[in-house]
Design an enzyme around this catalytic site. Structure first.
Site, PDB file in Angstrom:
ATOM      1  N   GLU A  85      14.248  15.491 -17.553  1.00  0.00           N
ATOM      2  CA  GLU A  85      14.364  15.288 -16.095  1.00  0.00           C
ATOM      3  C   GLU A  85      15.710  15.455 -15.365  1.00  0.00           C
ATOM      4  O   GLU A  85      16.781  15.211 -16.240  1.00  0.00           O
ATOM      5  CB  GLU A  85      14.232  13.682 -16.027  1.00  0.00           C
ATOM      6  CG  GLU A  85      12.656  13.017 -16.179  1.00  0.00           C
ATOM      7  CD  GLU A  85      11.567  13.666 -15.579  1.00  0.00           C
ATOM      8  OE1 GLU A  85      11.783  14.325 -14.267  1.00  0.00           O
ATOM      9  OE2 GLU A  85      10.374  13.713 -16.043  1.00  0.00           O
ATOM     10  N   CYS A 148      10.239   4.557 -16.052  1.00  0.00           N
ATOM     11  CA  CYS A 148      10.981   5.664 -16.635  1.00  0.00           C
ATOM     12  C   CYS A 148      12.100   5.874 -15.547  1.00  0.00           C
ATOM     13  O   CYS A 148      13.194   5.952 -16.014  1.00  0.00           O
ATOM     14  CB  CYS A 148      10.096   6.885 -17.061  1.00  0.00           C
ATOM     15  SG  CYS A 148       9.101   6.585 -18.370  1.00  0.00           S
ATOM     16  N   HIS A 171      11.040  13.368 -20.337  1.00  0.00           N
ATOM     17  CA  HIS A 171       9.421  12.996 -20.745  1.00  0.00           C
ATOM     18  C   HIS A 171       8.582  13.841 -21.525  1.00  0.00           C
ATOM     19  O   HIS A 171       8.932  15.055 -21.637  1.00  0.00           O
ATOM     20  CB  HIS A 171       8.858  12.869 -19.260  1.00  0.00           C
ATOM     21  CG  HIS A 171       8.718  11.829 -18.347  1.00  0.00           C
ATOM     22  ND1 HIS A 171       9.370  11.696 -17.108  1.00  0.00           N
ATOM     23  CD2 HIS A 171       8.111  10.500 -18.614  1.00  0.00           C
ATOM     24  CE1 HIS A 171       9.093  10.355 -16.699  1.00  0.00           C
ATOM     25  NE2 HIS A 171       8.290   9.845 -17.668  1.00  0.00           N
TER      26      HIS A 171
HETATM   27  N1  PCA Z   1       6.005   6.353 -19.091  1.00  0.00           N
HETATM   28  C1  PCA Z   1       6.335   5.593 -17.693  1.00  0.00           C
HETATM   29  C2  PCA Z   1       6.798   4.108 -18.321  1.00  0.00           C
HETATM   30  C3  PCA Z   1       6.848   4.106 -19.841  1.00  0.00           C
HETATM   31  C4  PCA Z   1       6.546   5.424 -20.479  1.00  0.00           C
HETATM   32  O1  PCA Z   1       6.616   5.841 -21.318  1.00  0.00           O
HETATM   33  C5  PCA Z   1       7.016   6.347 -16.684  1.00  0.00           C
HETATM   34  O2  PCA Z   1       6.719   7.546 -16.838  1.00  0.00           O
HETATM   35  O3  PCA Z   1       7.394   5.641 -15.894  1.00  0.00           O
END
Ligand code: PCA
Length: 211
Positions: A85, A148, A171
């Protein structure tokens, strides 16, 4: 400060949430706990998918371990590659309740805080290094507005006061076998290779040299 303390990579994953009964980010964090990445030692923590609590727990780990690098992992169902990100935004806006039933709408994470922070990780280098391993990857411009992004923004807010410590959020897609539908997924082997590559590329950036 103790020299050894400078050589820790703190790696976080998340518990399962929403419609899922597992979360590959937690599995990966557990697998890497204690491993060496060049001169660095990985220490892992698993965060609850709960606004506020997740970032408080991460902050406690940072205060305790004094890591040189902090990499937070989270699951992004529907994405087909690894997505470092680039930017964290000062906004909680949840489509679904978190694991404690909170569902903030259009709420600042840090009232009066900066609108956004850049990642402290070398996101483009990470994508290039992953591509060289034939692992699908691209830089993401949004970590969303769920837990996240909350953890990512809170991390960058904290690290703004800790010069020299690098951190950011990555991610990952679902893991093969995790979901019965046809959402894209990577094998556990690919995910492990990817996390190793992310950690190594991030730590090398600090060392200024290969290892
Ligand atoms: N993904 C979520 C929260 C926890 C996770 O593993 C997100 O993308 O916000």
């Amino acid at each position: 400060m103790n020299k050894n303390r400078d050589k820790i990579i703190l790696l976080s994953g998340f518990e399962a949430f929403g419609a899922f009964s597992s979360n590959p980010s937690a599995l990966l964090a557990e697998k890497f706990d204690g491993l060496a990445i060049g001169p660095y030692r990985v220490r892992s923590c698993i965060l609850p998918v709960v606004f506020g609590e997740a970032s408080r727990i991460l902050e406690e780990w940072i205060n305790q371990l004094h890591p040189a690098v902090v990499v937070c992992l989270g699951q992004a169902a529907g994405r087909s590659g690894i997505t470092p990100e680039r930017i964290a935004v000062n906004l909680d806006d949840a489509d679904i309740p978190d694991n404690a039933g909170n569902q903030p709408v259009e709420k600042a994470i840090v009232p009066g805080g900066p609108a956004a922070y850049w990642s402290g990780l070398p996101v483009s280098k990470i994508v290039s290094a992953l591509a060289a391993l034939d692992i699908p990857a691209s830089v993401s411009m949004s970590a969303g507005t769920y837990v996240c992004n909350h953890v990512f923004y809170s991390l960058m807010y904290k690290l703004a006061g800790m010069p020299g410590v690098r951190g950011g959020f990555v991610h990952i897609p679902l893991m093969e076998g995790q979901s019965p539908d046809d959402k894209p997924a990577l094998s556990l082997h690919q995910l492990e290779q990817a996390v190793r590559c992310v950690l190594k590329t991030s730590a090398q950036e600090l060392e200024g040299a290969g290892f």
